[in-house]
Write a protein that holds these residues in place. Structure first.
Motif, PDB file in Angstrom:
ATOM      1  N   ASP A 168       0.739  -1.316   0.061  1.00  0.00           N
ATOM      2  CA  ASP A 168      -0.014   0.149  -0.016  1.00  0.00           C
ATOM      3  C   ASP A 168       0.707   1.349   0.011  1.00  0.00           C
ATOM      4  OD1 ASP A 168      -2.016  -1.614   0.123  1.00  0.00           O
ATOM      5  OD2 ASP A 168      -2.486  -1.588   2.204  1.00  0.00           O
ATOM      6  N   GLU A 169       2.110   1.282   0.707  1.00  0.00           N
ATOM      7  CA  GLU A 169       2.770   2.595   0.757  1.00  0.00           C
ATOM      8  C   GLU A 169       3.373   2.868  -0.503  1.00  0.00           C
ATOM      9  OE1 GLU A 169       2.725   0.487   4.800  1.00  0.00           O
ATOM     10  OE2 GLU A 169       3.019  -0.278   2.606  1.00  0.00           O
ATOM     11  N   LEU A 170       3.390   2.164  -1.757  1.00  0.00           N
ATOM     12  CA  LEU A 170       3.982   2.783  -3.053  1.00  0.00           C
ATOM     13  C   LEU A 170       2.697   2.692  -4.177  1.00  0.00           C
ATOM     14  CD1 LEU A 170       7.191   0.633  -3.095  1.00  0.00           C
ATOM     15  CD2 LEU A 170       6.810   2.997  -2.909  1.00  0.00           C
ATOM     16  N   VAL A 171       1.377   2.656  -3.682  1.00  0.00           N
ATOM     17  CA  VAL A 171       0.348   2.626  -4.519  1.00  0.00           C
ATOM     18  C   VAL A 171       0.280   4.060  -5.408  1.00  0.00           C
ATOM     19  CG1 VAL A 171      -2.179   2.745  -4.705  1.00  0.00           C
ATOM     20  CG2 VAL A 171      -1.115   1.205  -3.369  1.00  0.00           C
ATOM     21  N   PRO A 172       0.360   5.285  -4.608  1.00  0.00           N
ATOM     22  CA  PRO A 172       0.418   6.436  -5.327  1.00  0.00           C
ATOM     23  C   PRO A 172       1.554   6.556  -6.394  1.00  0.00           C
ATOM     24  CG  PRO A 172       0.083   6.973  -3.044  1.00  0.00           C
ATOM     25  CD  PRO A 172       0.512   5.575  -3.051  1.00  0.00           C
ATOM     26  N   GLU A 173       2.606   6.067  -6.120  1.00  0.00           N
ATOM     27  CA  GLU A 173       3.694   6.036  -6.832  1.00  0.00           C
ATOM     28  C   GLU A 173       3.437   5.144  -8.315  1.00  0.00           C
ATOM     29  OE1 GLU A 173       5.001   8.075  -3.973  1.00  0.00           O
ATOM     30  OE2 GLU A 173       4.213   6.091  -3.731  1.00  0.00           O
ATOM     31  N   GLN A 174       2.789   4.027  -7.973  1.00  0.00           N
ATOM     32  CA  GLN A 174       2.294   3.051  -8.983  1.00  0.00           C
ATOM     33  C   GLN A 174       1.128   3.752 -10.146  1.00  0.00           C
ATOM     34  OE1 GLN A 174       2.067  -0.947  -6.684  1.00  0.00           O
ATOM     35  NE2 GLN A 174       2.136  -1.397  -8.781  1.00  0.00           N
ATOM     36  N   GLU A 175       0.260   4.622  -9.155  1.00  0.00           N
ATOM     37  CA  GLU A 175      -0.515   4.996 -10.230  1.00  0.00           C
ATOM     38  C   GLU A 175      -0.015   6.279 -10.912  1.00  0.00           C
ATOM     39  OE1 GLU A 175      -3.906   4.402 -10.580  1.00  0.00           O
ATOM     40  OE2 GLU A 175      -3.605   2.598  -9.326  1.00  0.00           O
ATOM     41  N   ALA A 176       0.951   6.908 -10.496  1.00  0.00           N
ATOM     42  CA  ALA A 176       1.712   7.960 -11.252  1.00  0.00           C
ATOM     43  C   ALA A 176       2.245   7.419 -12.342  1.00  0.00           C
ATOM     44  CB  ALA A 176       2.494   8.667 -10.183  1.00  0.00           C
ATOM     45  N   LYS A 177       3.073   6.449 -12.214  1.00  0.00           N
ATOM     46  CA  LYS A 177       3.814   5.787 -13.136  1.00  0.00           C
ATOM     47  C   LYS A 177       2.894   5.298 -14.160  1.00  0.00           C
ATOM     48  CE  LYS A 177       7.914   4.542 -15.048  1.00  0.00           C
ATOM     49  NZ  LYS A 177       8.822   5.582 -15.509  1.00  0.00           N
ATOM     50  N   LYS A 178       1.697   4.651 -13.859  1.00  0.00           N
ATOM     51  CA  LYS A 178       0.785   4.003 -14.783  1.00  0.00           C
ATOM     52  C   LYS A 178       0.321   4.989 -15.678  1.00  0.00           C
ATOM     53  CE  LYS A 178      -2.385   1.591 -13.004  1.00  0.00           C
ATOM     54  NZ  LYS A 178      -3.656   1.011 -12.361  1.00  0.00           N
TER      55      LYS A 178
END
Length: 433
Positions: free
Chosen positions: A316-326
């Protein structure tokens, strides 16, 4: 002499009898010269790996030494080096003729062994099928260490991210079929590396199927299968793949087990011969990996970035970064040393060990401040992760500073949206206090 050295001696004896001394009237070499060759090569070439898969290289090294001896007209006795065993036998026209014969064989390369009826029956089909690759052109020979680096860089490009259970099964079946073929050592390692990546992705795929709608029994079953896949991937994968298992344990709230994996990963990644982006201490690598198979060299030495694909759910701690990279359409890559310290911080924090979490946080900060680019190639995501860890530990001002540092780096990871989102959340939180 070990088993491979005996094999090499036997190969040289057959080579002498069936190729060099095929004309009985001109035979001037004997098997004792071949044994002397092997003894001198064993003593003088410390980096030569005397293992069966390296047998042809061992043979070729001995053959080149033989040519050198014939050219000089000198064959030093192993036990009494001042005794030249060529003094009477290999002289004059005999020496010239023998050198010309050996040099002609040398120019043919390793295929000169096909001239032997005994050896040729084993080598003919592998050479024709190109499953046996062996370079003997001295002007273009690449040191085994450099060759490994090139292979490891190419292996990083191998990978696939299936979206459905059916796609995963089809790929597993294909790999099983490929493994029944006769493969070279490079092909075997490539298949092994691909299988490892497929198992890791399948593990994360299964982990993402766990939802609140499922029964406790069903969730436990899927979780167990996911862990089995990841453990299997860790056994056949490279040194940094243990981090994926640690990350999965963390996601499943098994913090003690996650910390054990992190200790293993830290031990593997701290070795002086590890390879990261082709950077390695070549001398240490050659010493440590002498006689080690290519597959084991990959498992013990190779370190890759942690790749987070947008198709799978990680922590969960890296979900915003994954979304931004998506939105950028790419894969989020995290340096393994950064991920190691991040997971140490998060696990200690979840276990309530404030002292160790602060120490791990300081280790991460020190890594970013003093790294020369060899361990932290992606600075934006690395400073971002430091900020996430600081925010988790309650250091909001430190987190804001780290997020600002992330924005100042080259935007390789394309996570600026996630960074701005986190800065805004911290500012909102501080305003409400």
């Amino acid at each position: 002499m070990n088993h491979c050295q005996f094999l090499c001696y036997g190969l040289l004896k057959i080579f002498l009898k069936e190729i060099i001394n095929s004309n009985e009237n001109e035979s001037c070499l004997c098997s004792y010269f071949m044994k002397t060759l092997v003894f001198w090569v064993i003593q003088n070439d410390n980096h030569l790996a005397w293992v069966p898969e390296n047998l042809l290289m061992c043979f070729w090294t001995c053959f080149k030494l033989l040519i050198s001896w014939v050219n000089r007209g000198e064959c030093p006795n192993f036990f009494i080096p001042q005794n030249n065993m060529f003094r009477v036998k290999v002289v004059g026209q005999t020496q010239v003729a023998l050198y010309d014969q050996l040099f002609d064989l040398y120019c043919k390369g390793i295929s000169c062994l096909l001239l032997s009826p005994t050896i040729g029956q084993y080598l003919y089909m592998p050479i024709i099928d190109r499953t046996l690759t062996f370079r003997t052109d001295e002007g273009s020979i690449i040191h085994s260490c450099r060759l490994d680096m090139c292979l490891f860089i190419e292996l990083e490009l191998v990978g696939i991210t299936p979206k459905t259970f059916k796609e995963f099964i089809e790929l597993f079946i294909s790999i099983e079929q490929i493994q029944t073929y006769r493969l070279s050592s490079f092909q075997k390692v490539t298949v092994q590396n691909f299988l490892c990546k497929l198992l890791k992705n399948f593990s994360w795929f299964l982990s993402g199927q766990i939802t609140e709608e499922l029964s406790n029994k069903k969730r436990a079953y899927i979780c167990d299968k996911s862990l089995q896949m990841m453990k299997l991937a860790t056994k056949i994968g490279c040194a940094s793949d243990v981090l994926d298992l640690a990350m999965l344990y963390f996601k499943n709230c098994q913090y003690e087990l996650s910390l054990r994996c992190l200790q293993r990963a830290q031990d593997k990644m701290s070795k002086p011969f590890v390879v990261y982006y082709g950077q390695v201490n070549e001398e240490m690598y050659r010493r440590a990996m002498a006689g080690v198979s290519l597959s084991d060299r990959m498992r013990k030495c190779l370190i890759y970035d942690i790749k987070l694909y947008d198709k799978y759910v990680y922590i969960d701690e890296l979900v915003p970064e994954q979304e931004a990279k998506k939105a950028d359409g790419g894969i989020l890559r995290i340096p393994p040393f950064v991920m190691l310290h991040m997971l140490f911080v998060l696990n200690h924090r979840r276990l309530g060990d404030t002292v160790r979490s602060q120490q791990s946080l300081q280790d991460l900060h020190t890594l970013l401040l003093y790294d020369d680019g060899t361990r932290v190639p992606f600075r934006d995501i690395s400073w971002q992760i430091l900020g996430i860890c600081q925010q988790t530990c309650g250091d909001y001002q430190g987190a804001l500073n780290s997020f600002q540092c992330s924005l100042q780096q080259s935007p390789f990871s394309a996570i600026q949206r996630a960074t701005m989102f986190r800065i805004q959340r911290i500012n909102d939180f501080l305003m409400q206090r």
